[in-house]
Write a protein that holds these residues in place. Structure first.
Motif, PDB file in Angstrom:
ATOM      1  N   GLU A 513       0.837  -1.212   0.000  1.00  0.00           N
ATOM      2  CA  GLU A 513       0.000   0.000   0.000  1.00  0.00           C
ATOM      3  C   GLU A 513       0.868   1.258   0.000  1.00  0.00           C
ATOM      4  O   GLU A 513       0.584   2.215  -0.719  1.00  0.00           O
ATOM      5  N   ASN A 514       1.936   1.261   0.801  1.00  0.00           N
ATOM      6  CA  ASN A 514       2.829   2.429   0.846  1.00  0.00           C
ATOM      7  C   ASN A 514       3.558   2.621  -0.479  1.00  0.00           C
ATOM      8  O   ASN A 514       3.715   3.754  -0.954  1.00  0.00           O
ATOM      9  N   LEU A 515       3.998   1.508  -1.071  1.00  0.00           N
ATOM     10  CA  LEU A 515       4.664   1.604  -2.367  1.00  0.00           C
ATOM     11  C   LEU A 515       3.711   2.133  -3.434  1.00  0.00           C
ATOM     12  O   LEU A 515       4.101   2.942  -4.289  1.00  0.00           O
ATOM     13  N   THR A 516       2.480   1.664  -3.391  1.00  0.00           N
ATOM     14  CA  THR A 516       1.485   2.128  -4.361  1.00  0.00           C
ATOM     15  C   THR A 516       1.313   3.640  -4.261  1.00  0.00           C
ATOM     16  O   THR A 516       1.292   4.353  -5.275  1.00  0.00           O
ATOM     17  N   LYS A 525      -0.094  10.714 -10.863  1.00  0.00           N
ATOM     18  CA  LYS A 525      -1.419  10.211 -11.241  1.00  0.00           C
ATOM     19  C   LYS A 525      -1.610   8.828 -10.636  1.00  0.00           C
ATOM     20  O   LYS A 525      -0.644   8.140 -10.312  1.00  0.00           O
ATOM     21  N   GLU A 526      -2.863   8.433 -10.505  1.00  0.00           N
ATOM     22  CA  GLU A 526      -3.175   7.075 -10.084  1.00  0.00           C
ATOM     23  C   GLU A 526      -3.361   6.190 -11.310  1.00  0.00           C
ATOM     24  O   GLU A 526      -3.961   6.614 -12.296  1.00  0.00           O
ATOM     25  N   PHE A 527      -2.839   4.998 -11.249  1.00  0.00           N
ATOM     26  CA  PHE A 527      -2.979   4.050 -12.357  1.00  0.00           C
ATOM     27  C   PHE A 527      -2.764   2.646 -11.818  1.00  0.00           C
ATOM     28  O   PHE A 527      -2.337   2.461 -10.670  1.00  0.00           O
ATOM     29  N   ASN A 528      -3.080   1.649 -12.639  1.00  0.00           N
ATOM     30  CA  ASN A 528      -2.914   0.250 -12.248  1.00  0.00           C
ATOM     31  C   ASN A 528      -1.458  -0.150 -12.487  1.00  0.00           C
ATOM     32  O   ASN A 528      -1.045  -0.371 -13.625  1.00  0.00           O
ATOM     33  N   ILE A 529      -0.680  -0.234 -11.420  1.00  0.00           N
ATOM     34  CA  ILE A 529       0.750  -0.529 -11.532  1.00  0.00           C
ATOM     35  C   ILE A 529       0.979  -1.916 -12.128  1.00  0.00           C
ATOM     36  O   ILE A 529       1.985  -2.171 -12.793  1.00  0.00           O
ATOM     37  N   SER A 530       0.027  -2.819 -11.931  1.00  0.00           N
ATOM     38  CA  SER A 530       0.164  -4.192 -12.435  1.00  0.00           C
ATOM     39  C   SER A 530      -0.197  -4.315 -13.908  1.00  0.00           C
ATOM     40  O   SER A 530      -0.040  -5.383 -14.495  1.00  0.00           O
TER      41      SER A 530
END
Length: 873
Positions: A513-516, A525-530
């Protein structure tokens, strides 16, 4: 309604090949024949014949040269050569049509398009509707009131249908204008230049105004600007391109139209073809629709009274324990199928609880039994307090030893490799997916009995082959006894510290969660890291990092790409850590939690008949692949603990594969180094670098070369692994072989022998068949050479540790020790050691492992004990 389907076979088979070839993992059968294009083509044909039609024809191009090449030498000149792996499948593709009951045509100098064009004209009045199937849009010129073209976007399910109306709507031209369009804009796929600088939009506008190319050319002097200049410069070229793009409709066709009437496949020959190709999923499909003739000699008796068992339990019986659930630790045992000299029988499993006779028969060492998958049977029985002994034949293990590629999960697939097909597929009995269930009738009883009959029919054949191959010792003295050892290990399972597992879960979840949050802040920006697609856009578009390559699906964001960007942006290190932690969390934390059974233990399943080299693999869950590269991964080993008050002991062969190499290659320098107890990587570095004092970097290089040689690694592969140039890596390898000439001679001989024989073999005659060595494709042959070098070494090491496991199990049983062998992690054995037996077990295990086989070099075992698996490393 009379309906004709015309198929562009050349187009379909190209699509069938490249639909799977892009992954680089081509299908091939156990004989080394490539089959991916055949499989894809047949699947497409099967989809087509489900449609409603009366006649069907498949057209192919024949050879490279056509009449169009005489008109324009560079016609289709830009196309890549056909891969050899594809070319060799074409005769099989055409053969498949014969079994499918579909007629084909091909003619010298004529393309498939021209044959199709001729059919649309010659037989126009014979049909109510004519359907063309191809992704070649040249065929749009044939569309008219009766004729339409189906172009698929994906496989043969998602179609676009072009008729006169939809063509005009989609492309802005009529069928009759397709050749004019090609003349104006050219066609890159056919290497037709058209008029330079004229694209599709311009060409469509011109045709909307002038109707055809000839009218455009007639008015070329009045067309202003650059466009007029281009037309005046290239109009002759445009006319030639139009002529080349025009499909012939007057080819000679000798066969009458009724020759192409469709009456269905020849299921008997089609099944034989599928068996040769090993297309078992397609055989199942036929079996669902075709009523197969029953074996009239087949009958069995259902035993319902435990007192009847005394009459049927005799020596030399063939037995199958039928169960439901692929994870046999959770399986529902259904019953025993038994075939012997008295007949065939099915015994419901519940009778074992009532019959002492059955219990004693199964556990009697003197009663010979032949089975399929001894380990599975033994686990199910041991979990219920029973056992099976006296097994002198296991069809699964025999088939596996004869050829490791023979064995899959399905009994029918295994026996079909020996031309035995009188048994159903597992899926046909139990279904799959939502329909996976125990059948209500006696289907599974018949299925189980059929398997015992198959074992009986094939036993002598397989034993004869094992003896002819000098593999009977491997079968009888190694694989059969180790199956029983593995069964005990699986039943014992390993204890899990669930409190610590939950602590890891909470810790990793928090770190993820912290890495995200950090990654999103760095990306603004927010995005799907996976998501590789979204990640690629963030890295290479939003943050402007330099991309190494971009594919159709987006930017490459693999680990090798990220590693090269590590120093370019702080987001990269966090993404790499995020990937590692999410992998650990999903695969190991959640995966392990879901694998804990009611006894609070994890019971893995060792796949004994699976790998091509003889090594064991582990599933549900995989306990052989617990990561040790990073501390976060190593901490997972703390989850695995011994029984109360006991210790875990890990006994690990030191450099066993290098020792096996020294023995098999008879390499004096390596043998002496091992006999003298020298550090082998330091010794290697000293010889390669011609110096006594060796740095840690030089030792790391030597270590990489040592292990690279075992795996047949190329200079390029070595250079990537230790970050040096391919030229430097090549020099290291050359020097290595110069200092260890016996290894070079051995490796060359292994490859040479395997090329002639078709297989490489271990000390105990375990074979790995290598059909790729005879491939016409260079990359396949090179892969075959690497496998030939590695298989004898890795396979021999696997055989040695199996022998050690058998000997240790015998000693534990003979001495009535309480300690247990729990895990095999490749070269390492893990024991649950009773607190009173620590010294005894350490000595017994070390001596047994080091002396289970006599080699030219000593085997050395390193041992560590602890209160969890982490402490043993």
């Amino acid at each position: 309604m009379k309906r004709l389907i015309l198929i562009d076979g050349s187009n379909i088979m190209f699509r069938a090949y490249y639909a799977t070839a892009y992954t680089g993992n081509l299908m091939e059968n156990s004989k080394g024949v490539y089959t991916n294009a055949v499989f894809g083509f047949v699947n497409m044909m099967n989809s087509i014949v489900n449609d409603d039609f009366t006649h069907i024809m498949v057209a192919f191009d024949k050879g490279k040269a056509t009449f169009r090449h005489e008109m324009f030498e560079d016609y289709k000149g830009g196309r890549k050569p056909m891969p050899d792996e594809f070319r060799m499948q074409i005769p099989l593709i055409k053969e498949s049509l014969e079994h499918l009951g579909i007629k084909m045509l091909e003619t010298e100098l004529i393309e498939a398009d021209d044959i199709i064009g001729t059919f649309t004209k010659k037989y126009y009045n014979d049909f109510d509707e004519i359907e063309i199937i191809s992704n070649d849009k040249d065929l749009l010129q044939l569309v008219n009131d009766k004729v339409y073209l189906k172009v698929s976007r994906k496989g043969l399910k998602d179609f676009t249908i072009y008729n006169k109306t939809t063509l005009k709507e989609a492309m802005g031209v009529y069928p009759s204008q397709i050749t004019d369009l090609k003349g104006l804009m050219g066609d890159a796929s056919d290497n037709l230049p058209g008029i330079k600088g004229v694209g599709e939009k311009t060409a469509v506008k011109l045709l909307d105004q002038y109707e055809n190319l000839e009218n455009v050319i007639a008015d070329k002097d009045n067309i202003k600007g650059k466009l007029g200049e281009r037309i005046r410069n290239d109009f002759e070229q445009a006319l030639l391109c139009k002529k080349i793009a025009t499909i012939k409709v007057d080819c000679e066709v000798e066969e009458p139209i009724d020759y192409f009437a469709y009456s269905g496949p020849n299921n008997e020959s089609l099944i034989e073809f599928y068996q040769e190709m090993e297309f078992h999923s397609l055989i199942k499909r036929i079996n669902k629709t075709v009523v197969r003739k029953p074996n009239l000699d087949f009958n069995f008796k259902l035993i319902t009274d435990s007192f009847e068992l005394d009459k049927i339990l005799v020596d030399d019986s063939f037995i199958v324990l039928e169960s439901f659930n692929s994870n046999y630790h959770l399986a529902i045992p259904l019953g025993f199928a038994i075939t012997n000299k008295l007949g065939s029988f099915f015994v419901p499993y519940n009778l074992i609880h009532q019959s002492l006779s059955l219990q004693m028969f199964l556990s009697d060492e003197l009663m010979n039994k032949s089975v399929y998958n001894l380990k599975m049977m033994k686990v199910i029985l041991l979990n219920d307090g029973y056992d099976i002994c006296g097994v002198n034949f296991d069809l699964l293990l025999a088939a596996y030893i004869l050829n490791p590629s023979n064995t899959k999960d399905d009994f029918r697939v295994v026996v079909s490799n020996f031309d035995y097909n009188d048994v159903s597929y597992y899926e046909e009995i139990y279904g799959k997916g939502a329909k996976y269930q125990i059948p209500l009738d006696d289907m599974y009883q018949k299925y189980a009995v059929k398997k015992t009959i198959a074992i009986k029919e094939l036993k002598e054949q397989l034993l004869t082959e094992l003896k002819e191959n000098n593999q009977y010792l491997l079968f009888h003295e190694i694989e059969l006894p180790v199956a029983s050892v593995l069964a005990k290990m699986e039943v014992a399972g390993i204890n899990v510290n669930q409190d610590y597992l939950e602590e890891l879960n909470i810790e990793l979840t928090g770190r993820i969660e912290n890495l995200t949050k950090d990654i999103h802040e760095l990306a603004n920006k927010e995005f799907n890291i996976s998501s590789p697609k979204q990640l690629g856009e963030v890295l290479f578009e939003d943050l402007g990092l330099k991309a190494s390559k971009k594919t159709k699906t987006g930017y490459s964001t693999g680990s090798e790409v990220l590693e090269k960007l590590l120093d370019h942006h702080p987001i990269i290190e966090k993404i790499m850590m995020y990937r590692m932690l999410t992998k650990l969390h999903s695969t190991y934390i959640i995966g392990l939690k879901n694998s804990i059974l009611k006894d609070n233990k994890i019971h893995t399943i060792y796949r004994q008949a699976f790998t091509s080299t003889g090594r064991l693999s582990s599933i549900e869950p995989n306990l052989q692949n617990i990561p040790i590269r990073y501390e976060e991964g190593r901490l997972i080993r703390k989850v695995f603990i011994p029984s109360s008050h006991n210790f875990l002991l890990a006994s690990d062969y030191s450099q066993i594969e290098l020792r096996v190499l020294a023995h098999m290659a008879n390499e004096d320098n390596l043998i002496q180094a091992f006999r003298n107890g020298e550090d082998i990587h330091t010794k290697t570095a000293s010889l390669i670098f011609d110096k006594e004092e060796i740095s840690s970097l030089e030792r790391r290089v030597a270590k990489a070369v040592n292990f690279g040689i075992i795996y047949g690694q190329s200079a390029w592969g070595l250079s990537e692994g230790i970050n040096i140039t391919p030229k430097q890596a090549s020099q290291f390898i050359e020097k290595y072989y110069a200092r260890f000439p016996g290894i070079k001679a051995y490796m060359d001989k292994v490859v040479s022998d395997a090329t002639v024989k078709g297989y490489a073999e271990t000390i105990y005659n375990r074979r790995r068949y290598l059909p790729e060595l005879s491939s016409s494709a260079y990359m396949q042959r090179e892969a075959g050479k690497r496998n030939a070098m590695n298989a004898p070494i890795q396979g021999s090491a696997a055989d040695i540790i199996k022998i050690a496991m058998i000997d240790i199990d015998k000693a534990l049983t003979k001495q009535k020790l309480k300690s247990k062998l729990l895990l095999q992690i490749h070269d390492e054995l893990v024991f649950d050691v009773h607190y009173d037996e620590v010294e005894i077990i350490e000595k017994l295990v070390k001596e047994t492992m080091e002396n289970c086989i006599s080699l030219k070099v000593p085997l050395v075992v390193d041992q560590h004990k602890g209160k969890n698996l982490y402490e043993t490393k």
